[in-house]
Structures are given as structure tokens and as C-alpha cells.
Design a protein around this motif. Sequence first.
Motif, PDB file in Angstrom:
ATOM      1  N   ILE A  35       0.857  -1.179   0.000  1.00 27.45           N
ATOM      2  CA  ILE A  35       0.000   0.000   0.000  1.00 27.45           C
ATOM      3  C   ILE A  35       0.894   1.230   0.000  1.00 27.45           C
ATOM      4  CG2 ILE A  35      -1.844   1.226   1.199  1.00 27.45           C
ATOM      5  CD1 ILE A  35      -2.638  -1.436   2.460  1.00 27.45           C
ATOM      6  N   ALA A  36       0.993   1.861  -1.166  1.00 23.74           N
ATOM      7  CA  ALA A  36       1.854   3.032  -1.335  1.00 23.74           C
ATOM      8  C   ALA A  36       0.986   4.281  -1.270  1.00 23.74           C
ATOM      9  CB  ALA A  36       2.589   2.955  -2.656  1.00 23.74           C
ATOM     10  N   VAL A  37       1.255   5.130  -0.289  1.00 25.97           N
ATOM     11  CA  VAL A  37       0.421   6.302  -0.024  1.00 25.97           C
ATOM     12  C   VAL A  37       1.135   7.554  -0.498  1.00 25.97           C
ATOM     13  CG1 VAL A  37      -0.830   7.596   1.731  1.00 25.97           C
ATOM     14  CG2 VAL A  37      -0.513   5.122   2.002  1.00 25.97           C
ATOM     15  N   ASP A  38       0.584   8.191  -1.518  1.00 20.29           N
ATOM     16  CA  ASP A  38       1.103   9.474  -1.994  1.00 20.29           C
ATOM     17  C   ASP A  38       0.510  10.575  -1.129  1.00 20.29           C
ATOM     18  OD1 ASP A  38       1.866  11.740  -3.364  1.00 20.29           O
ATOM     19  OD2 ASP A  38       0.330  11.491  -4.930  1.00 20.29           O
ATOM     20  N   ASP A  39       1.335  11.148  -0.257  1.00 23.55           N
ATOM     21  CA  ASP A  39       0.867  12.165   0.683  1.00 23.55           C
ATOM     22  C   ASP A  39       0.876  13.529  -0.001  1.00 23.55           C
ATOM     23  OD1 ASP A  39      -0.028  13.312   3.011  1.00 23.55           O
ATOM     24  OD2 ASP A  39       1.944  13.316   3.988  1.00 23.55           O
ATOM     25  N   CYS A  40       0.193  13.586  -1.154  1.00 26.83           N
ATOM     26  CA  CYS A  40       0.111  14.802  -1.955  1.00 26.83           C
ATOM     27  C   CYS A  40       1.508  15.380  -2.190  1.00 26.83           C
ATOM     28  CB  CYS A  40      -0.791  15.838  -1.273  1.00 26.83           C
ATOM     29  SG  CYS A  40      -1.390  17.140  -2.396  1.00 26.83           S
ATOM     30  N   SER A  41       2.415  14.518  -2.611  1.00 35.59           N
ATOM     31  CA  SER A  41       3.799  14.916  -2.811  1.00 35.59           C
ATOM     32  C   SER A  41       3.918  15.813  -4.039  1.00 35.59           C
ATOM     33  CB  SER A  41       4.686  13.681  -2.980  1.00 35.59           C
ATOM     34  OG  SER A  41       6.032  14.042  -3.109  1.00 35.59           O
ATOM     35  N   PRO A  42       4.670  16.922  -3.938  1.00 34.90           N
ATOM     36  CA  PRO A  42       4.781  17.845  -5.079  1.00 34.90           C
ATOM     37  C   PRO A  42       5.713  17.350  -6.191  1.00 34.90           C
ATOM     38  CG  PRO A  42       6.112  18.630  -3.252  1.00 34.90           C
ATOM     39  CD  PRO A  42       5.365  17.432  -2.741  1.00 34.90           C
ATOM     40  N   ASP A  43       6.462  16.262  -5.920  1.00 32.16           N
ATOM     41  CA  ASP A  43       7.372  15.751  -6.948  1.00 32.16           C
ATOM     42  C   ASP A  43       6.714  14.580  -7.677  1.00 32.16           C
ATOM     43  OD1 ASP A  43       7.474  13.770  -5.064  1.00 32.16           O
ATOM     44  OD2 ASP A  43       9.587  14.022  -4.548  1.00 32.16           O
ATOM     45  N   ALA A  44       7.491  13.656  -8.195  1.00 31.44           N
ATOM     46  CA  ALA A  44       6.963  12.570  -9.036  1.00 31.44           C
ATOM     47  C   ALA A  44       6.563  11.336  -8.258  1.00 31.44           C
ATOM     48  CB  ALA A  44       8.015  12.197 -10.084  1.00 31.44           C
ATOM     49  N   CYS A  45       6.454  11.421  -6.939  1.00 29.01           N
ATOM     50  CA  CYS A  45       6.129  10.231  -6.146  1.00 29.01           C
ATOM     51  C   CYS A  45       4.811   9.595  -6.593  1.00 29.01           C
ATOM     52  CB  CYS A  45       6.056  10.585  -4.663  1.00 29.01           C
ATOM     53  SG  CYS A  45       7.675  10.831  -3.901  1.00 29.01           S
ATOM     54  N   GLY A  46       3.776  10.404  -6.806  1.00 29.13           N
ATOM     55  CA  GLY A  46       2.488   9.876  -7.212  1.00 29.13           C
ATOM     56  C   GLY A  46       2.565   9.129  -8.534  1.00 29.13           C
ATOM     57  N   ALA A  47       3.281   9.693  -9.495  1.00 29.98           N
ATOM     58  CA  ALA A  47       3.419   9.044 -10.799  1.00 29.98           C
ATOM     59  C   ALA A  47       4.198   7.741 -10.688  1.00 29.98           C
ATOM     60  CB  ALA A  47       4.107   9.990 -11.780  1.00 29.98           C
ATOM     61  N   ILE A  48       5.225   7.726  -9.856  1.00 30.88           N
ATOM     62  CA  ILE A  48       6.009   6.505  -9.671  1.00 30.88           C
ATOM     63  C   ILE A  48       5.140   5.402  -9.068  1.00 30.88           C
ATOM     64  CG2 ILE A  48       7.927   5.495  -8.366  1.00 30.88           C
ATOM     65  CD1 ILE A  48       9.343   8.210  -8.630  1.00 30.88           C
ATOM     66  N   ILE A  49       4.334   5.764  -8.073  1.00 29.43           N
ATOM     67  CA  ILE A  49       3.438   4.779  -7.456  1.00 29.43           C
ATOM     68  C   ILE A  49       2.476   4.209  -8.474  1.00 29.43           C
ATOM     69  CG2 ILE A  49       1.530   4.552  -5.805  1.00 29.43           C
ATOM     70  CD1 ILE A  49       3.081   6.495  -3.976  1.00 29.43           C
ATOM     71  N   ASP A  50       1.901   5.068  -9.305  1.00 30.73           N
ATOM     72  CA  ASP A  50       0.954   4.595 -10.326  1.00 30.73           C
ATOM     73  C   ASP A  50       1.637   3.678 -11.342  1.00 30.73           C
ATOM     74  OD1 ASP A  50      -1.152   5.921  -9.162  1.00 30.73           O
ATOM     75  OD2 ASP A  50      -0.938   7.717 -10.414  1.00 30.73           O
ATOM     76  N   GLU A  51       2.869   3.976 -11.689  1.00 29.83           N
ATOM     77  CA  GLU A  51       3.611   3.119 -12.618  1.00 29.83           C
ATOM     78  C   GLU A  51       3.794   1.721 -12.030  1.00 29.83           C
ATOM     79  OE1 GLU A  51       7.239   5.094 -13.447  1.00 29.83           O
ATOM     80  OE2 GLU A  51       6.300   6.775 -14.520  1.00 29.83           O
ATOM     81  N   TYR A  52       4.132   1.652 -10.764  1.00 29.44           N
ATOM     82  CA  TYR A  52       4.307   0.343 -10.116  1.00 29.44           C
ATOM     83  C   TYR A  52       2.968  -0.389 -10.013  1.00 29.44           C
ATOM     84  CZ  TYR A  52       9.233   0.680  -8.868  1.00 29.44           C
ATOM     85  OH  TYR A  52      10.603   0.728  -8.926  1.00 29.44           O
ATOM     86  N   ALA A  53       1.895   0.346  -9.725  1.00 34.08           N
ATOM     87  CA  ALA A  53       0.580  -0.290  -9.626  1.00 34.08           C
ATOM     88  C   ALA A  53       0.149  -0.875 -10.961  1.00 34.08           C
ATOM     89  CB  ALA A  53      -0.448   0.715  -9.121  1.00 34.08           C
ATOM     90  N   ALA A  54       0.521  -0.218 -12.044  1.00 28.59           N
ATOM     91  CA  ALA A  54       0.153  -0.726 -13.370  1.00 28.59           C
ATOM     92  C   ALA A  54       0.921  -1.999 -13.713  1.00 28.59           C
ATOM     93  CB  ALA A  54       0.432   0.353 -14.428  1.00 28.59           C
ATOM     94  N   ARG A  55       2.115  -2.151 -13.129  1.00 28.80           N
ATOM     95  CA  ARG A  55       2.949  -3.319 -13.444  1.00 28.80           C
ATOM     96  C   ARG A  55       2.710  -4.493 -12.514  1.00 28.80           C
ATOM     97  NH1 ARG A  55       7.536   0.408 -13.757  1.00 28.80           N
ATOM     98  NH2 ARG A  55       8.365  -0.578 -11.886  1.00 28.80           N
ATOM     99  N   ASP A  56       2.281  -4.236 -11.293  1.00 25.93           N
ATOM    100  CA  ASP A  56       2.167  -5.300 -10.292  1.00 25.93           C
ATOM    101  C   ASP A  56       0.852  -5.152  -9.545  1.00 25.93           C
ATOM    102  OD1 ASP A  56       2.491  -7.022  -8.017  1.00 25.93           O
ATOM    103  OD2 ASP A  56       4.668  -6.926  -8.288  1.00 25.93           O
TER     104      ASP A  56
END
Length: 737
Positions: A35-56
Amino acid sequence: MPRFSVIVPAYKVQAYLSECLDSVLSQSYSDLELIAVDDCSPDACGAIIDEYAARDARVRPVHLPGNRGLGRARNAGMAEATGDYLVFLDSDDTLTPDALRSVADRLKETGDPDVLVFDYARTFWDGREVRNQLAAQLAERGPAPFRLEDRPGLLRVLMVAWNKAYRREFVRAHGFEFPPGYYEDTPWTFPVLLTAGSIATLDRVCVHYRQRRQGSILGTTSRRHFDLFEQYDRVFAYVGQRPELARWRPELYRRMVDHYAVVFTRPDRLPRGSHGEFLRRARAHCRRHRVPGTRLGLRQTLVRLGLHRTLRVLRLVSAARRRTLKSAVRPARALRAGALGLHYRIQLRLPLRSDRAVFAAREGRGDPAALEEAFRVHAPHLSTAWITPSGQEQSAPPGPRRLTPGTAAYWSALARSRYLVGDAGFEGRLRKRPGQVVVQTGQGTPLGHEGLDLQEHPAAARDTDFARQLRDVDRWDYLLSGNRYTTLIRERAHPGRYTTLECGLPRNDVFQRATPADVARLRASLGVPEGAVAVLYAPAYRDHRRTQRPLLDLERILRRLGPRFVILARAHTPVQGTRIIDVSGHPDLAALCLASDALVTDYAPVMFDYAGLDRPIVVHTEDWAAYEAARGVYFDLRAFPPGAVARSEDELIDIFATGHWRGSRSAQLRAAFRERFCPWDDGRAAERVVRRVVLGETELPPVVPLANRNPVPAACARSPLATVPQPSGPLPVTECH
């Protein structure tokens, strides 16, 4: 329902997040949700999490509409969790390989406790890795699970959320949540441990706690450190509502005062001008939560009393004392060095003592220790001494007198002893006197380049002073060689006027003298289970790598091979795991060879010694090209190996699983390797050296032919494990370059 819910909050960590997520998803234990929680991060954290969710599919992304802070981001992750156990991981940290499998196994062993506490290590940007200093509190001793009163020392371990696994139903039943704030772990971990009905420990590093150069929250200078007071109010409020926990108030009080003292005294925590205010607040909280009769140290007492100026004066006095001592140390050292230098010059004018011999080894014992024993046996009129650096007393062999470098006795021995025997260079300031005899044993049979041959390989040579190396060579009278191959290499790579003694390697004499009873005793001392197949894993040092972590996943290998196998790991960094016995600090490599049933190595010189035992050897050559480029090699090991060759971890597993490791083809390869590299290792090498160097004999004991030698057999030599016959054929041969 997965076994683990791994919760990773992310905020402004885009540079580290992928490594963190990879460390979870690559775990050998895959029954998990991430469970990866993007705490409204202003950098690319949210996009990175979504990329991993799409793969796994195991990745469950949670995107918060606004920044809530670490504690509330964890709460959001808990609300989505469905696993049996909760595991928190900060997004700039990583799980170690096989961590979750070890946690799962320990949970099963201990009956699914409410909380499992495991260990961590701090990892630094320069490659250093430092284990938790209170690791002894996590020893898996005594009954488990237990309650906190049985192991109260756990309260001294770092109070963070990410070094524990929590049974989700236990957390839900007690309504545990993280509060907002800077120190949100404090009112979580204390109540959880105090309330848990069952606790277990795992003595294994499961988390690498990254020590960032900059950007660490707790290492930031800010008034937000005043949040600590509110968090401890929450802890004491929790205890105050539960009378059964009142007995823990003195320990919590000590922990609180100590925590305040740490924040106050750290130079990077409180803003300039706020220290007085912080100490006044600390004094008020200490009065509010004070437990009469609680014993405190001086620093904690000053914090409790709020003596800001006294504490500051003590800090200034302590700093001044350190500076004074530091300034006094340099002249004192110079004076001592001058006195020792004068002492050495005086000793050089005194007669040599023909009955004295000094021995030294760079690491462990090796050839110098075997020769020291032979000196005492065959030349009993000699008195021997062993140079033992401070802190390495365990590596010294029993018998000889010990000399500590830098002492008057040490310089006297170097100045007046007739025989100096070592496997590396002696003291740079050594002046070899007429009549002194220097015996250089070397570091075994080389595969990688050494001496002047390293001039073409700067990664391996690094800061080698070749001129000093040659000055050291000029002191040698004798150089030991285990085979003609080594003689030809060393006389070119270490040019000098010395005499090469082609007598064999003294350190391998024990292989011919040892008995099955000796092997059984050594295995018992190392903790090898009876009937187990013990594999010695001894990789070479990688000059081209910043860290020296093993390339092989040893726990995965053992799981694939089954419970009959154990690994004796002699790596360059500590190795942990089920059925892995860490022998990295063992001083006697020959003893480890005797205790094992097979050797797995890559390019380490131990393979040439081990061949003399006539036991199976498997070489792992996955990074051969990198090693060859970085250090240079004298022959292609893949073309002339001492046994089966594995080019990957899976091939290595297959070699053992099918029995090829001890099949007829492997035996043929080993026989050819042994004939080339072990021609004189018949058990009398050290005796021949003593008779030649000390007793002056020219007619030395003849070498026992290979066919007539009987090295002690391995403990599992007659094991019912299957041996798969290998196809026969011509053996590959490569000339050395």
C-alpha cells in the motif's frame, strides 16, 4: 487475504522511492500487498506509485487530496490494509533480501504474536553499514512469545514503527492510530509494546535505514522539535487511562527525559535562541509526569531541573576538555614516537639474537602460523613471537609470545630477532640488519594480478606505493611457492634477489595430518548440525565494487537445496539467515576448509588450497568479465576450473540439486587442477622450510606423490546424497599468461 500489508507513505522522496518499492516487490516471500500512499507529494512520487501499480497487481496506490504528514498517511494506508500483519516502511528505506520470509518464519515459530520486533542497520551514502547497537536485545533466546515485562530492555531499542510487524487484528481491536506531528512514532510504539499480550523478536537485519546527507526530517533545524512535548503527553495520557500500565511510568519517565536531553544537546535540532525555551518546557513536563524515586543520570537531572545555563556550561567545559586533550595528544604522541625511535636505534646496535623469530600475518593465521608451529617443533631452540595488533587478539595462534605494534618490545624484537616471517610487508621503518633472515610466505596461489602487474589496473592498485613495495621485496631472503606456476608469476611481479623455496604451502599441511575426529570437532565448534552438508562460501574481494555484499542469494539457494545443506559464509561483510553460519571473522581458514564438505567460490585463492583436500569445488563466474577487467587474471578459470562452473545463481543451484557438484566430471576437473597447483602440498611443506632456512639442510624430505596422499575425508563423503554421473571427455587446458 495476504500475510503482510506493507505500508509505504511517500512525500518528496522521488529519488529513493523506486528502490524502496523494488525492495518490497522483489521479496522471496510474495504473499503481500504493498500500500503506497502518496501524501500529496509535489514531486513525481504519485506518478512513480501509479507506474508500479500498473505493473504489479500487489501494489495498491492511495492518493491523499492534501498533505497530512507521515502519521496520518500511515493511517490512510492502514484503512486500506487487509493483511494479517502490518509492516511500515519509510519511503527512503529498504527491506533487506528475504526479510519478509524471515519474518513470516519467525511469526509461525512463535505462534503469531501481537508484535514481532526485528533488527535494522543504518546505511550511509559512502557505503558504510552499521547495525543497531542494541541488537543483543533482539536475541532469540528463552521462551517466545513473551510479554514486555519479560524483556523490558526492548524499550531501549529505537522507538520507531518500521522495525516491527503488527498483527492487524490486535491494532484494530485497540484502536491504535498515528497522531499528527513530528514525533508520531513515540505515542504509537510505547502504547503498542505496553499493551501487546505477546511479543517475539527476530535477530536479523530486515530494514536498511538510510542516513541521508541532507533532508532527514529529524536532522532538520526547526521549532517543530517542540512537538516532542505533546507526543509524550499522549503517551502518559494513554498510560493514565489504564491502571494496569502504571508500573511502566518510571521507565517511560526515564525514556522521556533522555529523549529531551538528546534533542537539546544535538547541534542540528533546535534553532538558535530557542534552547532556553525548550529546557523550560522540558522542566514543566518533567514536573507534570514525574515519578518520585526515579533514578536519573547527571544530564537527565539537569534537563529535569531546567538548568539551562548549568547544562550549557557543562557542555562548554566538556568541549574545552576535549580540545585540550586533543591538543595535548599530538605533542605526547610525537614525544612517544621520538622515544621509541631512539629505543629502536639503540637496539639496532646490540647483537642479533640467533634464537629469536618473529611472525606476522595480514589476516588470520595462514602460512606464518603454520611455520611458527614448525619452528617450535623442528627448531625447539628458537623462541617465537607473534605480532598482534590491538583488537585482533583472537587471530593470534596459541603458543608464541605476543607483540603489540608500536611498543618498545615490538621494536626490540624487530631489531634483534634473526628470523622475520610474514605474508605481507613488515614495518616501513624496519632496517634489515646483516644476518637477519626475512621469509616472505606470500598470500597463496594467485589468480588475479599482483605486484607490479597491478600497474595496468588502477582500480585494483588504488593507492599502492609500488616503490615502497619494491623496497620491501629487497629485504626478502626467501619467498615461498606452492607450485611452479606461482614461482614464474611472483619472480616477475616481485623482482628481487631472494631465493624461491618451492616446498609447498605450510598452511595446507594440516589437510594431510588432520583426522576425522578433528573434522567432527571443528564442525561441532562452528555449530554445523550432525549429518548436514556444509558448503563453505568464500568469494573474492571485488576491487571494482564500492560495497562487498555477496552476489549470491544464500537463503534462496538453501531453500532450493533443502534442509540437509548449511552454508559457512566467509564473505567480506556479515551474512545472516536461516542455516547460514557467518564465519567471516574466523581466524583460521584451514579449519573452515576442514569443517566443510564442499567449496563455493569465484576467484578467491582458497580454491587452490582446497584442491589439496580433494573435496568438491564449484566456481561461480557470473561477473568474470568485470573481475578480469578490474584486476586482471593469469589464466581463464572457466577454461581450466577445479570443478563444476556456474555462470549464474540458477546454474549453481542446479549443480547441487542434480549432484553434479560431486560427480565424476567434477572429480576429473579437480584432479587436473590439483596436479597443476598442489604438486608439493604433501603435509611436510613447513618442515622443509625450517630445515632449509633454519637448520641449513640441503637434502630435504622428498615430496609424497599425489597418488599416495590421503587428505582427511569430508564428513559427508559417504553421505547417501545422490551423485549424478557426468559425461566424460577431454579436459580443457589453458596455459598461464
